[in-house]
Enzyme design. Structure first.
Site, mmCIF file in Angstrom:
data_model
loop_
_atom_site.group_PDB
_atom_site.id
_atom_site.type_symbol
_atom_site.label_atom_id
_atom_site.label_comp_id
_atom_site.label_asym_id
_atom_site.label_seq_id
_atom_site.Cartn_x
_atom_site.Cartn_y
_atom_site.Cartn_z
ATOM 1 N N LYS A 133 5.718 3.257 8.229
ATOM 2 C CA LYS A 133 4.562 4.120 8.486
ATOM 3 C C LYS A 133 3.288 3.271 8.580
ATOM 4 O O LYS A 133 2.484 3.421 9.498
ATOM 5 C CB LYS A 133 4.430 5.110 7.330
ATOM 6 C CG LYS A 133 3.264 6.068 7.443
ATOM 7 C CD LYS A 133 3.078 6.869 6.164
ATOM 8 C CE LYS A 133 4.384 7.522 5.740
ATOM 9 N NZ LYS A 133 4.204 8.432 4.610
ATOM 10 N N ASN A 146 -2.162 18.897 -2.158
ATOM 11 C CA ASN A 146 -3.170 18.219 -1.340
ATOM 12 C C ASN A 146 -2.844 18.283 0.159
ATOM 13 O O ASN A 146 -3.691 18.681 0.977
ATOM 14 C CB ASN A 146 -3.288 16.759 -1.805
ATOM 15 C CG ASN A 146 -4.157 15.939 -0.896
ATOM 16 O OD1 ASN A 146 -3.677 15.276 0.012
ATOM 17 N ND2 ASN A 146 -5.452 16.007 -1.093
ATOM 18 N N SER A 173 -6.813 5.767 3.781
ATOM 19 C CA SER A 173 -6.894 4.850 2.642
ATOM 20 C C SER A 173 -7.312 3.462 3.120
ATOM 21 O O SER A 173 -8.105 2.774 2.464
ATOM 22 C CB SER A 173 -5.539 4.741 1.941
ATOM 23 O OG SER A 173 -5.359 5.806 1.056
ATOM 24 N N GLY A 185 -2.694 8.160 -4.308
ATOM 25 C CA GLY A 185 -2.045 9.348 -4.869
ATOM 26 C C GLY A 185 -0.792 9.746 -4.105
ATOM 27 O O GLY A 185 -0.484 9.215 -3.047
ATOM 28 N N ASP A 186 -0.062 10.662 -4.683
ATOM 29 C CA ASP A 186 1.096 11.312 -4.051
ATOM 30 C C ASP A 186 1.327 12.568 -4.900
ATOM 31 O O ASP A 186 0.393 13.035 -5.578
ATOM 32 C CB ASP A 186 2.321 10.373 -4.052
ATOM 33 C CG ASP A 186 3.468 10.882 -3.174
ATOM 34 O OD1 ASP A 186 3.403 10.710 -1.952
ATOM 35 O OD2 ASP A 186 4.422 11.478 -3.705
ATOM 36 N N LYS A 224 0.859 -1.179 0.000
ATOM 37 C CA LYS A 224 0.000 0.000 0.000
ATOM 38 C C LYS A 224 0.892 1.225 0.000
ATOM 39 O O LYS A 224 1.802 1.346 0.824
ATOM 40 C CB LYS A 224 -0.874 -0.017 1.274
ATOM 41 C CG LYS A 224 -1.835 1.128 1.376
ATOM 42 C CD LYS A 224 -3.150 0.799 0.696
ATOM 43 C CE LYS A 224 -3.975 2.019 0.367
ATOM 44 N NZ LYS A 224 -3.614 2.702 -0.895
ATOM 45 N N THR A 252 -4.315 13.468 5.040
ATOM 46 C CA THR A 252 -2.892 13.616 5.354
ATOM 47 C C THR A 252 -2.649 14.947 6.070
ATOM 48 O O THR A 252 -1.982 15.006 7.116
ATOM 49 C CB THR A 252 -2.032 13.513 4.077
ATOM 50 O OG1 THR A 252 -2.425 12.339 3.363
ATOM 51 C CG2 THR A 252 -0.558 13.451 4.409
ATOM 52 N N GLN A 285 7.317 3.934 3.747
ATOM 53 C CA GLN A 285 5.905 3.557 3.793
ATOM 54 C C GLN A 285 5.696 2.277 4.606
ATOM 55 O O GLN A 285 4.702 2.131 5.321
ATOM 56 C CB GLN A 285 5.410 3.347 2.353
ATOM 57 C CG GLN A 285 3.901 3.263 2.214
ATOM 58 C CD GLN A 285 3.240 4.628 2.196
ATOM 59 O OE1 GLN A 285 3.696 5.524 1.514
ATOM 60 N NE2 GLN A 285 2.162 4.788 2.937
ATOM 61 N N LYS A 295 5.366 1.664 -3.185
ATOM 62 C CA LYS A 295 5.281 3.014 -3.749
ATOM 63 C C LYS A 295 5.566 2.920 -5.237
ATOM 64 O O LYS A 295 6.188 1.957 -5.689
ATOM 65 C CB LYS A 295 6.332 3.917 -3.079
ATOM 66 C CG LYS A 295 6.017 5.390 -3.174
ATOM 67 C CD LYS A 295 5.089 5.874 -2.079
ATOM 68 C CE LYS A 295 4.652 7.298 -2.323
ATOM 69 N NZ LYS A 295 3.930 7.884 -1.197
#
Ligand code: NDP
Length: 447
Positions: free
Chosen positions: A116, A243, A379, A167-168, A92, A212, A113, A128
């Site tokens: 996290k 964002n 998410s 997204g990123d 993820k 976020t 990630q 990622k």
């Protein structure tokens, strides 16, 4: 061999095996240095070579993305998906579209990630991806054609039980829509749980867009509360205007802070009366133009081209743009301007040298791994709603997000204390995230 010696040997090997990937090296070093006490306490991790395994992605996919612009010219970009670790759940993590994207950047992001996602306590592994495609100045049709071509390869590697991108940088609701549409078309499956960050009209979740930024501010508030302080009345600087930045600014304002500046890659704006967020959203979310447009509508505000925003005095800094955006000089400027708390909304925005400046000056510091985990946590909530064909209200979703951020904060805080480093959120986040992943890897055997 002590934990420290073991870490040094592993790091040397990571550098040798992944040449030229400086951001990946930086992310690995930060984690290895701070988990030394956990390695000393748990020799079973060293015996099972957990760290060596964690530093090696499970799978790395690199592919060609050919697409045609509006004039009929053909372009070739490179696509990436690094499936880092699936001990805790399906891979993820987001997709980034930016010209600077390369394998080392995707690996640093996937590595971060993994920890996290462990820290959220939710059943998600780490991954990622992205492309060196530059969306700036491209028409909607060009963005759509690029996303479709990207998905023509990516679709075979993802799935709701396998790998769930989001997204990123450069990938927001519009891009996720085009990616999901193409996935659905190729596979003939309406598999909502394959991507997160979807629009509310077709399987998206309330608060995912805000999560976020809101989460980072909830985390900031928790840090301040540990010393009886509040965000109310604080002067806040936010970098970026995408964002994460927009919704960090929104929640900070809702909690009574005055957000006095934000930026994009052309420069920063300073508005001492507090940002007009409706105007900023119109400029960045609807018109998608440069940030100097802001001062046309708010003439009392200033636009400063080409300089880092960190020269503006503030109480709290929330970097929300990109990696390594705070240098040692920026950190010294922040300290001199009165900044007492830095909360990372972006991934690794603080250079190691800048972090040392903050530590030396006693500035409290919340790393992105913990502070920006609200995005991926929301998410995971979107996946939960997709799996049960349910959708929750905004209020309930925000409550869940706030609870999760409180839990992440508590976990970092107590872990730092347990390992003799009270107040050190970097150590707390790295050790707590690492331990969750490591325990799952031990339980799953040598895979
Ligand atoms: P967006 O694309 O929405 O916004 C990025 C912002 O940062 C833009 O204002 C952009 O300016 C600026 N920016 C990007 N790259 C640079 C650069 N090299 N130099 C200067 N400014 C730059 O991205 P997000 O808000 O989604 O992501 C921001 C950060 O937060 C990233 O580090 C990302 O990894 C991290 N993050 C995002 C999550 C999410 O849910 N979206 C979750 C967790 C972390 P310009 O438009 O001029 O390029």
């Amino acid at each position: 061999m002590s934990g420290r010696d073991k870490s040094a040997v592993i790091f040397a090997d990571v550098v040798r095996r992944n040449p030229g990937e400086s951001e990946f090296h930086q992310a690995v070093l930060e984690v290895l240095e701070s988990i030394i006490p956990a390695l000393d306490k748990h020799p079973e991790y060293t015996e099972a070579k957990i760290i060596e395994r964690i530093c090696e992605p499970e799978r790395q996919i690199i592919f060609r993305v050919p697409w045609e612009d509006d004039r009929g010219e053909v372009h070739i970009n490179r696509g990436f998906r690094v499936e880092f670790n699936s001990a805790l759940g399906p891979y993820k993590g987001g997709l980034r579209f930016h010209p600077s994207v390369n394998l080392g950047i995707v690996k640093f992001l996937g590595f971060e990630q993994t920890f996290k996602n462990g820290l959220t306590g939710m059943p998600i592994g780490g991954g990622k991806g992205g492309s060196d495609f530059d969306p700036k100045g491209r028409s909607d049709r060009e963005i759509m054609r690029f996303c479709q071509s990207f998905m023509n390869e990516l679709y075979r590697h993802i799935g709701e039980y396998t790998d769930v991108p989001a997204g990123d940088i450069g990938v927001g609701g519009r891009e996720i829509g085009y990616l999901f549409g193409q996935y659905k078309r190729i596979t003939n499956r309406y598999e909502s749980g394959v991507l997160t960050g979807k629009g509310l009209g077709y399987g998206g979740a309330q608060v995912r867009r805000e999560a976020t930024g809101y989460g980072a501010v909830f985390f900031a508030d928790e840090v301040l509360r540990t010393s009886g302080d509040r965000l109310d009345g604080k002067r806040v600087l936010v970098s970026g205007s995408g964002n994460v930045a927009i919704y960090a600014a929104e929640k900070a304002q809702q909690l009574g802070a005055v957000v006095i500046g934000c930026s994009d890659s052309s420069g920063y704006i300073r508005d001492d009366k507090g940002l007009d967020l409706e105007l900023l959203k119109e400029i960045k979310e609807l018109r998608r133009v440069r940030i100097d447009e802001y001062v046309r509508a708010r003439p009392h505000a200033a636009f400063v081209p080409g300089s880092p925003i960190w020269e503006v005095p503030c109480d709290v800094a929330i970097p929300c743009a990109t990696q390594n955006e705070i240098s040692a000089t920026d950190a010294a400027n922040l300290v001199e301007g009165g900044c007492r708390l830095v909360v990372e909304g972006a991934n690794m925005p603080t250079t190691p040298e800048a972090l040392r400046v903050f530590e030396g000056a006693g500035v409290r510091f919340a790393p992105g791994k913990a502070a920006n985990a609200g995005g991926v946590a929301a998410s995971a909530l979107e996946m939960q709603q997709n799996a049960s064909r349910d959708s929750w209200s905004f209020g309930y979703s925000e409550e869940r997000l706030q609870e999760i951020m409180k839990e992440i904060h508590a976990s970092c805080h107590t872990t730092a204390e347990e390992y003799g480093m009270p107040g050190n959120y970097v150590a707390g986040a790295n050790i707590a995230g690492f331990r969750r992943v490591a325990e799952a890897m031990l339980a799953l055997g040598l895979i």
